[in-house]
Design an enzyme around this catalytic site. Structure first.
Site, mmCIF file in Angstrom:
data_model
loop_
_atom_site.group_PDB
_atom_site.id
_atom_site.type_symbol
_atom_site.label_atom_id
_atom_site.label_comp_id
_atom_site.label_asym_id
_atom_site.label_seq_id
_atom_site.Cartn_x
_atom_site.Cartn_y
_atom_site.Cartn_z
ATOM 1 N N GLU A 83 5.981 4.793 7.429
ATOM 2 C CA GLU A 83 5.585 5.903 6.567
ATOM 3 C C GLU A 83 6.385 7.164 6.870
ATOM 4 O O GLU A 83 6.365 7.684 7.988
ATOM 5 C CB GLU A 83 4.085 6.166 6.719
ATOM 6 C CG GLU A 83 3.252 5.077 6.093
ATOM 7 C CD GLU A 83 1.778 5.195 6.377
ATOM 8 O OE1 GLU A 83 0.992 4.617 5.595
ATOM 9 O OE2 GLU A 83 1.411 5.830 7.376
ATOM 10 N N THR A 104 0.770 -3.864 12.373
ATOM 11 C CA THR A 104 -0.224 -3.716 11.322
ATOM 12 C C THR A 104 0.380 -4.187 10.034
ATOM 13 O O THR A 104 1.232 -3.527 9.492
ATOM 14 C CB THR A 104 -0.638 -2.274 11.180
ATOM 15 O OG1 THR A 104 -1.182 -1.915 12.415
ATOM 16 C CG2 THR A 104 -1.650 -2.085 10.120
ATOM 17 N N THR A 147 0.871 -1.187 0.000
ATOM 18 C CA THR A 147 0.000 0.000 0.000
ATOM 19 C C THR A 147 0.902 1.229 0.000
ATOM 20 O O THR A 147 1.381 1.640 -1.042
ATOM 21 C CB THR A 147 -0.973 -0.016 1.200
ATOM 22 O OG1 THR A 147 -0.244 -0.262 2.407
ATOM 23 C CG2 THR A 147 -2.031 -1.097 1.021
ATOM 24 N N ASN A 168 -0.460 10.532 5.747
ATOM 25 C CA ASN A 168 -1.710 10.120 6.376
ATOM 26 C C ASN A 168 -2.801 11.192 6.339
ATOM 27 O O ASN A 168 -3.982 10.876 6.465
ATOM 28 C CB ASN A 168 -1.445 9.676 7.822
ATOM 29 C CG ASN A 168 -0.812 8.303 7.852
ATOM 30 O OD1 ASN A 168 -1.497 7.305 7.696
ATOM 31 N ND2 ASN A 168 0.497 8.251 8.020
ATOM 32 N N THR A 218 -7.057 10.182 -0.499
ATOM 33 C CA THR A 218 -7.072 10.944 -1.746
ATOM 34 C C THR A 218 -5.791 10.765 -2.544
ATOM 35 O O THR A 218 -5.688 11.237 -3.651
ATOM 36 C CB THR A 218 -7.274 12.441 -1.456
ATOM 37 O OG1 THR A 218 -6.258 12.900 -0.562
ATOM 38 C CG2 THR A 218 -8.635 12.660 -0.817
#
Length: 408
Positions: A281, A195, A158, A403, A408
């Protein structure tokens, strides 16, 4: 971990163990042309086990996979990215069951031997027209070499910047056994089953109960010891399948080579877990926290995870600030017994605190160290023999940017 007990296979993948194929493709779940649907298949029904997220809200694919795994057997796992199929009600469950049924039909295997995994945005229904078309095309993409593994790894990502893979070989009764793994994970990462989605394959012949217990034990000291942002996902799942094709004597805890197999298995888990933490991230640094001398292992784990998960510690690492005050504050709020007057803290080899008293150190040397790729924080207590290691990453501006615009 005794790395001399096994050998790392450079370039190895989830299809390196005998009996496995994988593949992936783009079916239209992602807005870009990146792969978003994949499958891993064993030539025979495989001994299997899994662990799942501790989040109360568990995505539909987890329910389906639990049902499939009730007999300890899986032959295939279908996985999509771009949509978590979480908090999607009865329709989400129906879609997950349809994914299982369609995968079984197109592969010609028992529906109850198929697991389902999903990752991506929560609360949106799957585009099942895309999924149906993609699953029908997956069998043509299956490959037992590097191509299939690469397509699979790319399909499960992702916000990840890089794929996560590891493969090792270990001798069991003189027979070569291979263990491999692939994972995804970058954000919404926190202990209690980090996660992530993880997939492990091995050609070992092993009892299902022992495989399951080993998976839980390895997860506790690897995937459950990483954190990026303190959030635990609805979709976390780690699945392992064993084909038995290596031809070794059936493994169990009484086997003389059990320790070697367990060390190799745990190494794969640790490598994947650290890769997830390093790829957090927006991350610029991997943070490793070692705690020694705690009252017990539970306390050591709690302290290590609290320090590595502290937003203030993570921010200090990002800013290359040797602010040990944030570290000791995190130690003190971990909720476990600590003797506050006898704590030692080091940044790499630079000692900054001894017996809870500051030590003069070279600020320029500390700055240079903290600007490196990996930052090691060592906390030594004088309360017992408990020890643990946790991994995480720094907190950067990019984490907020990524995040803030995730949907979007």
């Amino acid at each position: 971990m005794s790395e001399h007990l096994f050998t790392v296979v450079e370039g190895g993948s989830i299809t390196t163990p005998k009996g496995f194929k994988s593949g992936g493709l783009h079916c239209g779940l992602k807005k870009t042309e990146r792969n978003d649907l994949a499958v891993i298949v064993c030539d025979v029904p495989a001994t299997a086990a899994a662990v799942y997220t501790m989040n109360v809200f568990q995505a539909a694919p987890l329910k389906v996979t639990r049902e499939s795994l009730a007999n300890g057997i899986l032959q295939a796992v279908v996985v999509n990215s771009g949509n978590a199929n979480a908090c999607t009600g009865e329709q989400g469950e129906s879609d997950a069951y349809e994914m299982r049924a369609a995968t079984a039909r197109h592969l010609g295997i028992d529906e109850n031997n198929v697991g389902v995994a999903s990752t991506g945005v929560i609360g949106e229904l799957l585009k099942m027209n895309c999924v149906r078309t993609g699953i029908a095309e997956l069998p043509e993409k299956l490959n037992d070499g590097a191509v299939g593994a690469e397509e699979f790894c790319q399909a499960i990502l992702t916000t990840d910047l890089v794929k996560k893979e590891c493969c090792v070989k270990v001798l069991i009764g003189g027979v070569e056994v291979t263990i491999a793994g692939a994972a995804k994970g970058s954000g919404m990462i926190h202990p209690n089953m980090a996660t992530m989605l993880g997939f492990m394959t091995t050609d070992a012949d092993i009892h299902q109960e022992d495989l399951h217990s080993l998976l839980r034990e390895a997860t506790d000291v690897t995937f459950n010891m990483i954190t990026v942002d303190g959030d635990t996902s609805t979709n976390d799942m780690l699945i392992t399948m064993a084909s038995g094709f290596a031809g070794n004597d059936t493994l169990n805890r009484l086997h003389p080579d059990w320790d070697a197999f367990a060390a190799a298995f745990t190494y794969v888990c640790q490598t994947l877990a650290k890769s997830i933490a390093r790829d957090g991230e927006g991350a610029a640094h991997l943070i490793e926290v070692i705690v020694q001398g705690a009252v017990n292992e539970h306390a050591a784990r709690a302290i290590a995870k609290t320090v590595v998960g502290s937003s203030l510690v993570k921010s200090a690492v990002f800013g290359a600030d040797a602010n040990w005050g944030r570290i000791i504050a995190a130690v003190g709020r971990a909720g476990v017994p600590v003797s506050p007057e006898r704590v030692d803290i080091s940044l790499g080899s630079i000692k900054v605190l001894t017996q809870s008293m500051p030590v003069a150190f070279d600020e320029e040397e500390a700055l240079a160290y903290l600007q490196g790729d990996t930052v090691l924080i060592t906390v030594i207590l004088q309360d017992g023999d408990g020890s643990a290691t946790a991994w995480g990453c720094d907190l950067t501006y990019d984490y907020v940017r990524i995040n803030a615009a995730y949907r979007t």
